[in-house]
Design a protein around this motif. Structure first.
Motif, mmCIF file in Angstrom:
data_model
loop_
_atom_site.group_PDB
_atom_site.id
_atom_site.type_symbol
_atom_site.label_atom_id
_atom_site.label_comp_id
_atom_site.label_asym_id
_atom_site.label_seq_id
_atom_site.Cartn_x
_atom_site.Cartn_y
_atom_site.Cartn_z
ATOM 1 N N ASP A 57 0.611 19.755 0.703
ATOM 2 C CA ASP A 57 0.172 20.018 -0.659
ATOM 3 C C ASP A 57 -0.831 18.997 -1.166
ATOM 4 O O ASP A 57 -1.243 19.045 -2.328
ATOM 5 N N GLN A 58 -1.269 18.068 -0.298
ATOM 6 C CA GLN A 58 -2.204 17.035 -0.705
ATOM 7 C C GLN A 58 -3.633 17.395 -0.287
ATOM 8 O O GLN A 58 -3.882 18.430 0.347
ATOM 9 N N ALA A 59 -4.582 16.517 -0.633
ATOM 10 C CA ALA A 59 -5.997 16.802 -0.395
ATOM 11 C C ALA A 59 -6.342 16.886 1.085
ATOM 12 O O ALA A 59 -7.313 17.541 1.468
ATOM 13 N N ASP A 60 -5.555 16.205 1.932
ATOM 14 C CA ASP A 60 -5.803 16.202 3.373
ATOM 15 C C ASP A 60 -4.561 16.754 4.074
ATOM 16 O O ASP A 60 -3.791 16.002 4.680
ATOM 17 N N PRO A 61 -4.352 18.051 4.027
ATOM 18 C CA PRO A 61 -3.067 18.629 4.448
ATOM 19 C C PRO A 61 -2.783 18.567 5.942
ATOM 20 O O PRO A 61 -1.638 18.758 6.344
ATOM 21 N N GLU A 62 -3.783 18.323 6.777
ATOM 22 C CA GLU A 62 -3.559 18.298 8.218
ATOM 23 C C GLU A 62 -3.424 16.881 8.764
ATOM 24 O O GLU A 62 -3.365 16.684 9.974
ATOM 25 N N ALA A 63 -3.323 15.897 7.871
ATOM 26 C CA ALA A 63 -3.230 14.506 8.300
ATOM 27 C C ALA A 63 -1.789 14.077 8.527
ATOM 28 O O ALA A 63 -0.898 14.416 7.747
ATOM 29 N N ALA A 64 -1.571 13.338 9.601
ATOM 30 C CA ALA A 64 -0.333 12.576 9.761
ATOM 31 C C ALA A 64 -0.538 11.269 9.012
ATOM 32 O O ALA A 64 -1.623 10.671 9.085
ATOM 33 N N GLU A 65 0.489 10.821 8.289
ATOM 34 C CA GLU A 65 0.325 9.637 7.443
ATOM 35 C C GLU A 65 1.444 8.626 7.666
ATOM 36 O O GLU A 65 2.573 8.982 7.992
ATOM 37 N N PHE A 66 1.107 7.381 7.465
ATOM 38 C CA PHE A 66 2.081 6.288 7.517
ATOM 39 C C PHE A 66 1.670 5.247 6.485
ATOM 40 O O PHE A 66 0.481 4.977 6.329
ATOM 41 N N PRO A 67 2.657 4.652 5.798
ATOM 42 C CA PRO A 67 4.100 4.901 5.848
ATOM 43 C C PRO A 67 4.510 5.990 4.868
ATOM 44 O O PRO A 67 3.697 6.434 4.060
ATOM 45 N N ASP A 68 5.794 6.373 4.925
ATOM 46 C CA ASP A 68 6.308 7.334 3.947
ATOM 47 C C ASP A 68 7.130 6.644 2.867
ATOM 48 O O ASP A 68 7.715 7.296 2.014
ATOM 49 N N ALA A 69 7.153 5.301 2.922
ATOM 50 C CA ALA A 69 7.832 4.479 1.912
ATOM 51 C C ALA A 69 7.258 3.074 2.015
ATOM 52 O O ALA A 69 6.619 2.720 3.018
ATOM 53 N N VAL A 70 7.463 2.274 1.001
ATOM 54 C CA VAL A 70 6.987 0.890 1.033
ATOM 55 C C VAL A 70 7.646 0.149 2.187
ATOM 56 O O VAL A 70 8.869 0.237 2.378
ATOM 57 N N THR A 71 6.844 -0.584 2.964
ATOM 58 C CA THR A 71 7.377 -1.272 4.139
ATOM 59 C C THR A 71 6.823 -2.687 4.246
ATOM 60 O O THR A 71 5.780 -2.920 4.884
ATOM 61 N N ALA A 72 7.503 -3.622 3.636
ATOM 62 C CA ALA A 72 7.110 -5.023 3.760
ATOM 63 C C ALA A 72 7.237 -5.483 5.209
ATOM 64 O O ALA A 72 6.447 -6.315 5.686
ATOM 65 N N ARG A 73 8.204 -4.949 5.916
ATOM 66 C CA ARG A 73 8.400 -5.291 7.323
ATOM 67 C C ARG A 73 7.185 -4.852 8.154
ATOM 68 O O ARG A 73 6.763 -5.553 9.076
ATOM 69 N N GLY A 74 6.643 -3.690 7.829
ATOM 70 C CA GLY A 74 5.469 -3.219 8.544
ATOM 71 C C GLY A 74 4.270 -4.128 8.347
ATOM 72 O O GLY A 74 3.510 -4.392 9.286
ATOM 73 N N ALA A 75 4.079 -4.616 7.123
ATOM 74 C CA ALA A 75 2.983 -5.546 6.849
ATOM 75 C C ALA A 75 3.180 -6.855 7.609
ATOM 76 O O ALA A 75 2.224 -7.438 8.129
ATOM 77 N N LYS A 76 4.418 -7.298 7.699
ATOM 78 C CA LYS A 76 4.736 -8.511 8.457
ATOM 79 C C LYS A 76 4.349 -8.355 9.924
ATOM 80 O O LYS A 76 3.783 -9.266 10.535
ATOM 81 N N HIS A 77 4.620 -7.201 10.485
ATOM 82 C CA HIS A 77 4.278 -6.958 11.884
ATOM 83 C C HIS A 77 2.768 -7.000 12.098
ATOM 84 O O HIS A 77 2.290 -7.507 13.121
ATOM 85 N N LEU A 78 2.005 -6.469 11.163
ATOM 86 C CA LEU A 78 0.548 -6.525 11.273
ATOM 87 C C LEU A 78 0.058 -7.968 11.276
ATOM 88 O O LEU A 78 -0.841 -8.329 12.056
ATOM 89 N N ASN A 79 0.647 -8.789 10.441
ATOM 90 C CA ASN A 79 0.259 -10.203 10.394
ATOM 91 C C ASN A 79 0.597 -10.906 11.702
ATOM 92 O O ASN A 79 -0.186 -11.733 12.213
#
Length: 238
Positions: free
Chosen positions: A143-165
């Motif tokens: 239902d969004q502007a880019d309906p065929e996109a896979a997206e990440f994340p589906d919730a806030v993820t401080a842990r994910g940002a830590k992994h990037l660092n």
């Protein structure tokens, strides 16, 4: 990755307390399954939707079932976040990921960074290793502007940002670092970050890219018998 035992089909009643889901099996029995997914599971927790469970063979487990696959608009989606590392590791060892083909040996869950474990560590022949962090991607918003996109994340993820660092730190030390987004569904044409859901993660992603972290994204063929890496998806960077 082939499931050890046949999955059991059912209908989702509700997901609650993040890690629990009540499911009605085809025989009418109502069971509670472990939901190994800490995200919001947006679009995948509609009451009445088709789900697939695996029997929990661990004698110490409190629940007899594990939720493995959800569905959205008739498409199957792998939601068990304990599966992606094995799927990607198997694909690497099978030579199915050309970008990760040159290595001497592979280990999983190796300690590194600030009290973290890298999902997959590829030891290089020249002493330069490749650190691979795997993220499970399930979100698609028709239902969004880019309906065929896979997206990440589906919730806030401080842990994910830590992994990037921490991946960025490995690049600074002379190693190779890869953020691998595994889309456990086969109905998306490309991948992008859900900046509206977690702008801080997007900022961390941009910093990591500027520091030399690489990004890969592949989708999967998901069936009740196996989940197998399929094709690379194009990545729309923020």
């Amino acid at each position: 990755m082939t499931f050890d035992t046949a999955l059991t089909e059912g209908r989702l009643i509700k997901r609650y307390k993040r890690f629990l889901a009540d499911v009605e099996l085809d025989n009418g029995e109502i069971v509670t399954a472990h939901c190994a997914n800490s995200g919001s599971m947006m679009g995948l927790k509609e009451s009445g939707s088709t789900v697939y469970l695996s029997p929990n063979t661990n004698p110490k487990a409190k629940l007899d079932w594990r939720w493995e696959i959800a569905s959205q608009d008739g498409n199957l989606v792998g939601i068990n976040t304990s599966r992606p590392n094995a799927i990607v590791a198997q694909a690497i060892e099978d030579g199915a990921i050309s970008e990760l083909a040159d290595f001497e040996s592979l280990k999983r869950e190796v300690k590194y960074g600030q009290n973290s474990r890298i999902d997959i560590l590829l030891y290089g022949r020249d002493g330069r290793n490749t650190y691979v962090e795997v993220k499970n991607v399930t979100l698609r918003r028709p239902d969004q502007a880019d309906p065929e996109a896979a997206e990440f994340p589906d919730a806030v993820t401080a842990r994910g940002a830590k992994h990037l660092n921490e991946l960025s730190d490995m690049v600074d030390q002379g190693h190779r670092a890869v953020m691998f987004y595994l889309v456990q569904r086969g109905d998306c044409t490309h991948f992008r970050l859900a900046e509206d859901i977690d702008p801080e993660y997007t900022s961390a992603f941009k910093r990591a890219r500027n520091r030399g972290v690489e990004v890969l994204c592949y989708d999967c063929d998901v069936t009740p018998t196996e989940i197998r890496l399929r094709n690379p998806l194009s990545i729309i960077e923020p």
